[in-house]
Design a protein around this motif. Structure first.
Motif, PDB file in Angstrom:
ATOM      1  N   GLN A 210       7.168  13.402 -33.316  1.00  0.00           N
ATOM      2  CA  GLN A 210       6.239  12.198 -33.441  1.00  0.00           C
ATOM      3  C   GLN A 210       7.182  10.960 -34.475  1.00  0.00           C
ATOM      4  OE1 GLN A 210       2.676  12.116 -33.216  1.00  0.00           O
ATOM      5  NE2 GLN A 210       3.107  14.059 -32.089  1.00  0.00           N
ATOM      6  N   PHE A 211       7.056   9.727 -33.979  1.00  0.00           N
ATOM      7  CA  PHE A 211       7.631   8.817 -34.420  1.00  0.00           C
ATOM      8  C   PHE A 211       6.647   8.130 -35.428  1.00  0.00           C
ATOM      9  CE2 PHE A 211       8.321   3.875 -34.352  1.00  0.00           C
ATOM     10  CZ  PHE A 211       9.355   4.166 -34.969  1.00  0.00           C
ATOM     11  N   ARG A 212       7.370   7.851 -36.624  1.00  0.00           N
ATOM     12  CA  ARG A 212       6.386   6.873 -37.756  1.00  0.00           C
ATOM     13  C   ARG A 212       7.228   5.676 -38.150  1.00  0.00           C
ATOM     14  NH1 ARG A 212       6.890   9.439 -43.554  1.00  0.00           N
ATOM     15  NH2 ARG A 212       8.529   7.816 -43.495  1.00  0.00           N
ATOM     16  N   PRO A 213       6.635   4.746 -37.809  1.00  0.00           N
ATOM     17  CA  PRO A 213       7.536   3.328 -38.042  1.00  0.00           C
ATOM     18  C   PRO A 213       7.239   3.075 -39.476  1.00  0.00           C
ATOM     19  CG  PRO A 213       5.314   2.943 -36.926  1.00  0.00           C
ATOM     20  CD  PRO A 213       5.399   4.357 -36.994  1.00  0.00           C
ATOM     21  N   ASP A 214       8.037   2.373 -39.903  1.00  0.00           N
ATOM     22  CA  ASP A 214       8.217   2.046 -41.337  1.00  0.00           C
ATOM     23  C   ASP A 214       6.908   1.037 -41.865  1.00  0.00           C
ATOM     24  OD1 ASP A 214      10.476   3.544 -41.945  1.00  0.00           O
ATOM     25  OD2 ASP A 214      11.913   1.836 -41.792  1.00  0.00           O
ATOM     26  N   PHE A 215       6.705   0.104 -40.723  1.00  0.00           N
ATOM     27  CA  PHE A 215       5.501  -0.847 -41.326  1.00  0.00           C
ATOM     28  C   PHE A 215       3.984  -0.319 -41.292  1.00  0.00           C
ATOM     29  CE2 PHE A 215       5.043  -0.690 -36.619  1.00  0.00           C
ATOM     30  CZ  PHE A 215       3.745  -1.102 -36.507  1.00  0.00           C
ATOM     31  N   ALA A 216       4.126   0.689 -40.738  1.00  0.00           N
ATOM     32  CA  ALA A 216       2.704   1.486 -40.928  1.00  0.00           C
ATOM     33  C   ALA A 216       2.810   3.099 -40.909  1.00  0.00           C
ATOM     34  CB  ALA A 216       2.093   1.307 -39.508  1.00  0.00           C
ATOM     35  N   PRO A 217       3.095   3.732 -42.121  1.00  0.00           N
ATOM     36  CA  PRO A 217       3.664   4.841 -42.254  1.00  0.00           C
ATOM     37  C   PRO A 217       2.395   5.948 -41.860  1.00  0.00           C
ATOM     38  CG  PRO A 217       4.045   3.698 -44.304  1.00  0.00           C
ATOM     39  CD  PRO A 217       3.158   3.071 -43.406  1.00  0.00           C
ATOM     40  N   SER A 218       1.045   5.460 -41.569  1.00  0.00           N
ATOM     41  CA  SER A 218       0.191   6.240 -41.182  1.00  0.00           C
ATOM     42  C   SER A 218      -0.102   6.468 -39.688  1.00  0.00           C
ATOM     43  CB  SER A 218      -1.239   5.731 -41.629  1.00  0.00           C
ATOM     44  OG  SER A 218      -1.582   4.381 -41.101  1.00  0.00           O
ATOM     45  N   LEU A 219       0.733   5.633 -38.855  1.00  0.00           N
ATOM     46  CA  LEU A 219       0.676   5.616 -37.441  1.00  0.00           C
ATOM     47  C   LEU A 219       1.684   6.657 -37.068  1.00  0.00           C
ATOM     48  CD1 LEU A 219       0.013   4.252 -34.702  1.00  0.00           C
ATOM     49  CD2 LEU A 219       1.853   2.627 -34.993  1.00  0.00           C
ATOM     50  N   ARG A 220       1.164   7.594 -35.973  1.00  0.00           N
ATOM     51  CA  ARG A 220       2.022   8.459 -35.276  1.00  0.00           C
ATOM     52  C   ARG A 220       2.228   8.479 -33.947  1.00  0.00           C
ATOM     53  NH1 ARG A 220       2.648   8.951 -40.172  1.00  0.00           N
ATOM     54  NH2 ARG A 220       2.775  10.678 -41.400  1.00  0.00           N
ATOM     55  N   VAL A 221       3.346   7.976 -33.239  1.00  0.00           N
ATOM     56  CA  VAL A 221       3.512   7.956 -32.027  1.00  0.00           C
ATOM     57  C   VAL A 221       4.220   9.013 -31.452  1.00  0.00           C
ATOM     58  CG1 VAL A 221       4.301   6.270 -29.845  1.00  0.00           C
ATOM     59  CG2 VAL A 221       3.473   5.412 -32.390  1.00  0.00           C
ATOM     60  N   THR A 222       3.795   9.772 -30.437  1.00  0.00           N
ATOM     61  CA  THR A 222       4.373  10.865 -29.659  1.00  0.00           C
ATOM     62  C   THR A 222       5.578  10.483 -28.772  1.00  0.00           C
ATOM     63  OG1 THR A 222       2.312  12.077 -29.542  1.00  0.00           O
ATOM     64  CG2 THR A 222       4.129  12.829 -28.165  1.00  0.00           C
ATOM     65  N   ALA A 223       6.532  11.147 -29.177  1.00  0.00           N
ATOM     66  CA  ALA A 223       7.886  10.724 -28.311  1.00  0.00           C
ATOM     67  C   ALA A 223       8.602  11.962 -28.008  1.00  0.00           C
ATOM     68  CB  ALA A 223       8.929  10.034 -29.285  1.00  0.00           C
ATOM     69  N   HIS A 224       9.250  11.984 -26.830  1.00  0.00           N
ATOM     70  CA  HIS A 224      10.111  13.144 -26.194  1.00  0.00           C
ATOM     71  C   HIS A 224      11.506  12.781 -26.320  1.00  0.00           C
ATOM     72  CE1 HIS A 224      11.611  16.179 -23.719  1.00  0.00           C
ATOM     73  NE2 HIS A 224      10.268  17.149 -23.760  1.00  0.00           N
ATOM     74  N   MET A 225      12.494  13.408 -26.816  1.00  0.00           N
ATOM     75  CA  MET A 225      14.026  13.219 -26.678  1.00  0.00           C
ATOM     76  C   MET A 225      14.330  13.448 -25.452  1.00  0.00           C
ATOM     77  SD  MET A 225      16.798  14.802 -29.385  1.00  0.00           S
ATOM     78  CE  MET A 225      15.738  14.314 -30.971  1.00  0.00           C
ATOM     79  N   THR A 226      15.281  12.531 -25.115  1.00  0.00           N
ATOM     80  CA  THR A 226      15.656  12.660 -23.422  1.00  0.00           C
ATOM     81  C   THR A 226      17.196  12.833 -23.420  1.00  0.00           C
ATOM     82  OG1 THR A 226      15.970  10.210 -23.647  1.00  0.00           O
ATOM     83  CG2 THR A 226      13.952  11.073 -22.685  1.00  0.00           C
ATOM     84  N   LYS A 227      17.947  12.564 -24.286  1.00  0.00           N
ATOM     85  CA  LYS A 227      19.451  12.816 -24.046  1.00  0.00           C
ATOM     86  C   LYS A 227      19.803  12.615 -25.624  1.00  0.00           C
ATOM     87  CE  LYS A 227      21.161   8.179 -23.000  1.00  0.00           C
ATOM     88  NZ  LYS A 227      21.757   7.402 -22.003  1.00  0.00           N
ATOM     89  N   ILE A 228      21.088  13.524 -25.453  1.00  0.00           N
ATOM     90  CA  ILE A 228      22.029  13.315 -26.807  1.00  0.00           C
ATOM     91  C   ILE A 228      23.319  13.113 -26.383  1.00  0.00           C
ATOM     92  CG2 ILE A 228      22.704  14.548 -28.971  1.00  0.00           C
ATOM     93  CD1 ILE A 228      20.227  16.052 -28.900  1.00  0.00           C
ATOM     94  N   SER A 229      24.021  12.240 -27.317  1.00  0.00           N
ATOM     95  CA  SER A 229      25.138  11.825 -26.697  1.00  0.00           C
ATOM     96  C   SER A 229      26.454  13.033 -26.811  1.00  0.00           C
ATOM     97  CB  SER A 229      25.806  10.423 -27.642  1.00  0.00           C
ATOM     98  OG  SER A 229      27.111  10.155 -27.446  1.00  0.00           O
ATOM     99  N   PRO A 230      26.977  13.231 -26.009  1.00  0.00           N
ATOM    100  CA  PRO A 230      28.160  14.455 -26.271  1.00  0.00           C
ATOM    101  C   PRO A 230      29.254  14.153 -27.180  1.00  0.00           C
ATOM    102  CG  PRO A 230      28.724  13.065 -24.250  1.00  0.00           C
ATOM    103  CD  PRO A 230      27.361  12.688 -24.793  1.00  0.00           C
ATOM    104  N   ALA A 231      29.273  12.942 -27.764  1.00  0.00           N
ATOM    105  CA  ALA A 231      30.304  12.435 -28.668  1.00  0.00           C
ATOM    106  C   ALA A 231      29.510  11.804 -29.874  1.00  0.00           C
ATOM    107  CB  ALA A 231      31.459  11.709 -27.973  1.00  0.00           C
ATOM    108  N   ALA A 232      30.349  12.081 -30.919  1.00  0.00           N
ATOM    109  CA  ALA A 232      29.778  11.470 -32.317  1.00  0.00           C
ATOM    110  C   ALA A 232      30.290  10.200 -32.307  1.00  0.00           C
ATOM    111  CB  ALA A 232      30.265  12.492 -33.410  1.00  0.00           C
ATOM    112  N   ARG A 233      29.694   9.435 -33.247  1.00  0.00           N
ATOM    113  CA  ARG A 233      30.340   7.927 -33.503  1.00  0.00           C
ATOM    114  C   ARG A 233      30.274   7.704 -35.132  1.00  0.00           C
ATOM    115  NH1 ARG A 233      26.270   4.324 -35.217  1.00  0.00           N
ATOM    116  NH2 ARG A 233      24.077   4.791 -34.452  1.00  0.00           N
ATOM    117  N   GLN A 234      31.464   7.293 -35.365  1.00  0.00           N
ATOM    118  CA  GLN A 234      31.656   7.092 -37.008  1.00  0.00           C
ATOM    119  C   GLN A 234      30.712   6.146 -37.503  1.00  0.00           C
ATOM    120  OE1 GLN A 234      33.467   9.286 -38.664  1.00  0.00           O
ATOM    121  NE2 GLN A 234      32.839   8.477 -40.717  1.00  0.00           N
ATOM    122  N   THR A 235      29.974   6.310 -38.649  1.00  0.00           N
ATOM    123  CA  THR A 235      29.348   5.423 -39.453  1.00  0.00           C
ATOM    124  C   THR A 235      29.943   5.307 -40.890  1.00  0.00           C
ATOM    125  OG1 THR A 235      27.784   7.085 -40.162  1.00  0.00           O
ATOM    126  CG2 THR A 235      27.271   5.876 -37.932  1.00  0.00           C
TER     127      THR A 235
END
Length: 289
Positions: A210-235
């Motif tokens: 479920q995705f909860r946007p910051d502008f509307a904390p009560s809103l829930r949007v169903t989402a499905h993860m499609t891919k994950i990057s095989p390599a990490a990026r530095q933050t």
């Protein structure tokens, strides 16, 4: 000498010693508390991960400067709706191109006269040279005309201008390849997720959530993860794995660039197991056990 000590040690066994009273009510209360805590420990809870998320458009175009020139006109602003192949976004100054075209067309007219003169003289070498010169000038004219046409920036996709601010740069010189505008299709959206390295072990497969946007904390949007990057990026804080999630139902209120959190739905696990796993992992990382 030891008789007094032995007598004191076993004095509680004597018939005259005061008896310890059994408080049934207190023990019942304690057993009740223990039973409730034990029941709570076996309470099944969804063991999901909460991940930072940003809404992004799957159909997006970055409009860049086709060549270095002065910005002459801006016709759109942020949040304007545009149509592919129809909406004019901006225009670059073409005064220099117009002057070059005038000179090139005059040279081309002269080259055509020279070609006809050579043909009339029936000198093959002169005719071939005149034809090559005319073709060279014609090719230069075609390039100048194409450049003149590209000076008018037209929307490439249907969508909304999500990044603009060009009006403040009217009259300034733009560099070739410089980003000017961003157009996105607001109906084709997805989520970009940041998965911390510590959370990778808890992401099983490509879960739904479920995705909860910051502008509307009560809103829930169903989402499905499609891919994950095989390599990490530095933050700035720590390395993360970039992931994408497809929105099942896209509310009209969502726009590219909005942020929120995505909670991945995982299998139900008892509370005690979740707490124990968290404490165990913390101890292993903290003390290098």
């Amino acid at each position: 000498a030891f008789l007094p000590l032995i007598g004191a040690a076993f004095s509680h066994l004597s018939l005259d010693a005061p008896r310890i009273r059994f408080n049934r009510r207190a023990w019942t209360r304690r057993l009740g508390i223990v039973s409730v805590l034990a029941a709570l420990g076996f309470l099944p809870l969804p063991d999901g991960q909460t991940l930072p998320a940003e809404v992004r458009a799957t159909q997006e175009r970055v409009i860049t400067a086709p060549f270095s020139a002065r910005l002459a006109e801006v016709l759109v602003e942020e949040n304007d709706v545009v149509s592919a192949g129809e909406t004019v976004l901006a225009r670059l100054d073409t005064n220099d191109i117009d002057l070059e075209l005038v000179e090139a067309r005059a040279d081309y007219a002269s080259a055509l006269l020279a070609r006809e003169s050579a043909r009339a003289r029936r000198i093959a070498s002169d005719l071939r040279s005149a034809e090559l010169e005319a073709e060279r000038i014609r090719a230069g004219i075609d390039l100048l005309e194409a450049r003149h046409e590209r000076a008018t920036l037209i929307a490439q996709i249907d969508g909304v201008v999500v990044q603009g601010g060009l009006r403040d740069r009217l009259g300034s010189v733009l560099r070739q390849g410089e980003d000017l505008l961003v157009i996105a299709n607001p109906t084709a959206l997805e989520l970009r997720l940041d998965v911390a390295t510590s959370a990778m072990g808890d992401i099983e497969g490509l879960p739904e959530g479920q995705f909860r946007p910051d502008f509307a904390p009560s809103l829930r949007v169903t989402a499905h993860m499609t891919k994950i990057s095989p390599a990490a990026r530095q933050t700035e804080r720590a390395p993360v794995f970039e992931a994408n999630a497809r929105l099942v139902d896209t509310p009209q209120t969502l726009r590219p660039g909005m942020t929120g959190v995505f909670r991945a739905d995982q299998n139900l696990r008892p509370l005690w197991q979740i707490v124990w796993t968290t404490l165990r992992d913390w101890a292993l990382l903290r003390f290098w056990i």
